[in-house]
Scaffold this motif. Structure first.
Motif, short mmCIF file in Angstrom:
data_model
loop_
_atom_site.label_atom_id
_atom_site.label_comp_id
_atom_site.label_asym_id
_atom_site.label_seq_id
_atom_site.Cartn_x
_atom_site.Cartn_y
_atom_site.Cartn_z
N GLY A 1 -0.36 20.37 -8.72
CA GLY A 1 -1.57 20.98 -8.21
C GLY A 1 -2.67 19.99 -7.88
O GLY A 1 -3.71 20.39 -7.34
N GLN A 2 -2.48 18.72 -8.18
CA GLN A 2 -3.49 17.70 -7.88
C GLN A 2 -3.41 17.32 -6.41
O GLN A 2 -2.34 17.34 -5.80
N GLU A 3 -4.54 17.00 -5.84
CA GLU A 3 -4.59 16.63 -4.42
C GLU A 3 -3.71 15.41 -4.17
O GLU A 3 -3.67 14.47 -4.97
N SER A 4 -3.01 15.42 -3.05
CA SER A 4 -2.10 14.32 -2.75
C SER A 4 -2.88 13.01 -2.57
O SER A 4 -4.06 13.00 -2.24
N VAL A 5 -2.16 11.91 -2.77
CA VAL A 5 -2.78 10.59 -2.66
C VAL A 5 -3.27 10.33 -1.25
O VAL A 5 -4.41 9.88 -1.04
N LEU A 6 -2.44 10.61 -0.25
CA LEU A 6 -2.83 10.36 1.13
C LEU A 6 -4.03 11.21 1.54
O LEU A 6 -4.92 10.73 2.25
N ALA A 7 -4.06 12.47 1.09
CA ALA A 7 -5.21 13.32 1.42
C ALA A 7 -6.48 12.81 0.77
O ALA A 7 -7.57 12.84 1.37
N VAL B 1 0.83 -1.21 0.00
CA VAL B 1 0.00 0.00 0.00
C VAL B 1 0.86 1.25 0.00
O VAL B 1 0.62 2.20 -0.76
N LEU B 2 1.90 1.28 0.83
CA LEU B 2 2.75 2.47 0.91
C LEU B 2 3.53 2.69 -0.38
O LEU B 2 3.64 3.83 -0.86
N LEU B 3 4.06 1.61 -0.96
CA LEU B 3 4.81 1.76 -2.21
C LEU B 3 3.90 2.20 -3.35
O LEU B 3 4.28 3.05 -4.17
N SER B 4 2.70 1.63 -3.41
CA SER B 4 1.78 2.04 -4.47
C SER B 4 1.32 3.47 -4.29
O SER B 4 1.14 4.21 -5.27
N ALA B 5 1.13 3.89 -3.03
CA ALA B 5 0.76 5.29 -2.78
C ALA B 5 1.90 6.23 -3.17
O ALA B 5 1.66 7.31 -3.76
N ALA B 6 3.14 5.84 -2.89
CA ALA B 6 4.29 6.67 -3.29
C ALA B 6 4.41 6.75 -4.80
O ALA B 6 4.68 7.82 -5.36
N GLN C 1 1.72 9.04 -6.06
CA GLN C 1 2.04 10.43 -5.78
C GLN C 1 3.08 10.96 -6.76
O GLN C 1 3.00 12.12 -7.20
N ALA C 2 4.02 10.12 -7.12
CA ALA C 2 5.04 10.54 -8.07
C ALA C 2 4.46 10.79 -9.46
O ALA C 2 4.98 11.62 -10.23
N GLN C 3 3.39 10.10 -9.81
CA GLN C 3 2.78 10.24 -11.13
C GLN C 3 1.68 11.29 -11.17
O GLN C 3 1.16 11.59 -12.25
N GLY D 1 -6.85 6.67 -11.97
CA GLY D 1 -6.48 5.27 -12.02
C GLY D 1 -5.33 4.91 -11.10
O GLY D 1 -5.18 3.74 -10.72
N ASP D 2 -4.50 5.90 -10.73
CA ASP D 2 -3.36 5.60 -9.86
C ASP D 2 -3.77 5.29 -8.43
O ASP D 2 -2.95 4.80 -7.64
#
Length: 292
Positions: free
Chosen positions: A65-71, A51-56, A59-61, A256-257
């Motif tokens: 200005g797009q809302e962060s993945v964790l948020a 989960v953490l690696l996929s979230a990172a 976030q890199a992709q 999709g990310d």
């Protein structure tokens, strides 16, 4: 040159221990008619790392200005959490009703009346071997959407009909657990109760069933772990549980990310809920010293 044959009685020390362990586990699963839930803490750690690696990676992709993945995940967590509570509620209701019906059906399998034994055996085998998803579809589409009682129209929600669809296989599996536990006791227990002039009902209530509890509890808990992991099947028939709400959140975000982080987090939630059940089951097995 012909290969030299092994001496008579020589074992293969590498293959036999694994083969013996797998054979014992297969025999236990066949006897219980259930796959055995064995969860390891390393699996939970692997899910969390994924989960953490996929979230990172998501976030890199992400675009500037797009809302962060964790948020984004945190924003939808309360809604998905409400769906997960519905999963738990469905599992608790289905397990409670299935246990009550299964105990009665299991006792009917050991009845002295041949028609009762045959009928209960047929119901047990039918619902135990029927696919759970098929039973869900039957209950969703064949049961009425509303009933009228004393002039009052009562709506029957989808989750309640889905719960009934999960209750039927639970009932059949509990029936088999009860039958197996009762028949595993020594015949002398029945004879001792008969010598004390106990009726059959008194024998079951005061002698047999109390001794069966330690045999029935570990497979019963194992069945509940299987049931809670099967509740996402209700999403296929329109129940708004955790899987349905997670899919709705992904459709609303149109990103999709987020697919792997969201579903991975949901998988982690199921693991965290089921892991203590699996550990408690193993502890009860060791404490009761009964092989299941």
């Amino acid at each position: 040159m012909r290969p030299r044959p092994l001496p008579s009685g020589t074992d293969l020390p590498v293959l036999l221990p694994a083969a013996d362990r797998l054979a014992r586990r297969a025999a236990e699963e066949r006897r219980l008619a259930l796959p055995r839930v064995t969860l390891d803490a390393r699996w939970g750690a692997a899910i969390l790392v994924t989960v953490l690696l996929s979230a990172a990676a998501a976030q890199a992709q992400s675009a500037p200005g797009q809302e962060s993945v964790l948020a984004t995940i945190w924003k939808w967590t309360p809604l998905v959490g409400q769906g997960f509570l519905l999963n738990i509620a469905i599992s608790v209701v289905a397990m409670t009703c299935g246990t009550l019906l299964g105990v009665l059906l299991g006792l009917a399998q050991i009845s002295l009346l041949a028609p009762v034994r045959a009928g209960s055996w047929f119901l047990t085998q039918f619902f135990r071997n029927a696919p759970w998803l098929v039973l869900l579809f039957y209950c969703i589409f064949m049961l009425p959407y509303r009933v009228t009682i004393a002039g009052e129209v009562i709506e029957i929600p989808n989750w309640l009909r889905a719960t009934l669809g999960l209750t039927l296989p639970v009932m059949a599996n509990v029936s088999e657990i009860v039958r197996g536990a009762v028949q595993s006791l020594a015949k002398g227990q029945w004879e001792a109760a008969e010598s004390l002039a106990f009726s059959r009902g008194q024998t079951l209530r005061m002698v047999i069933l109390p001794q069966c509890l330690k045999r029935m509890l570990p497979p019963w808990m194992n069945l509940y772990a299987i049931l809670i992991m099967s509740t996402p099947l209700a999403s296929i028939v329109g129940v708004e549980e955790a899987m349905t709400l997670a899919r709705g959140a992904l459709n609303a975000e149109r990103r999709g990310d987020l697919l792997i982080p969201v579903y991975g987090l949901l998988l982690l939630a199921f693991f965290v809920y089921c892991y203590p059940i699996a550990r408690a089951t193993r502890w009860l097995e060791r404490r009761a010293q009964v092989r299941i």
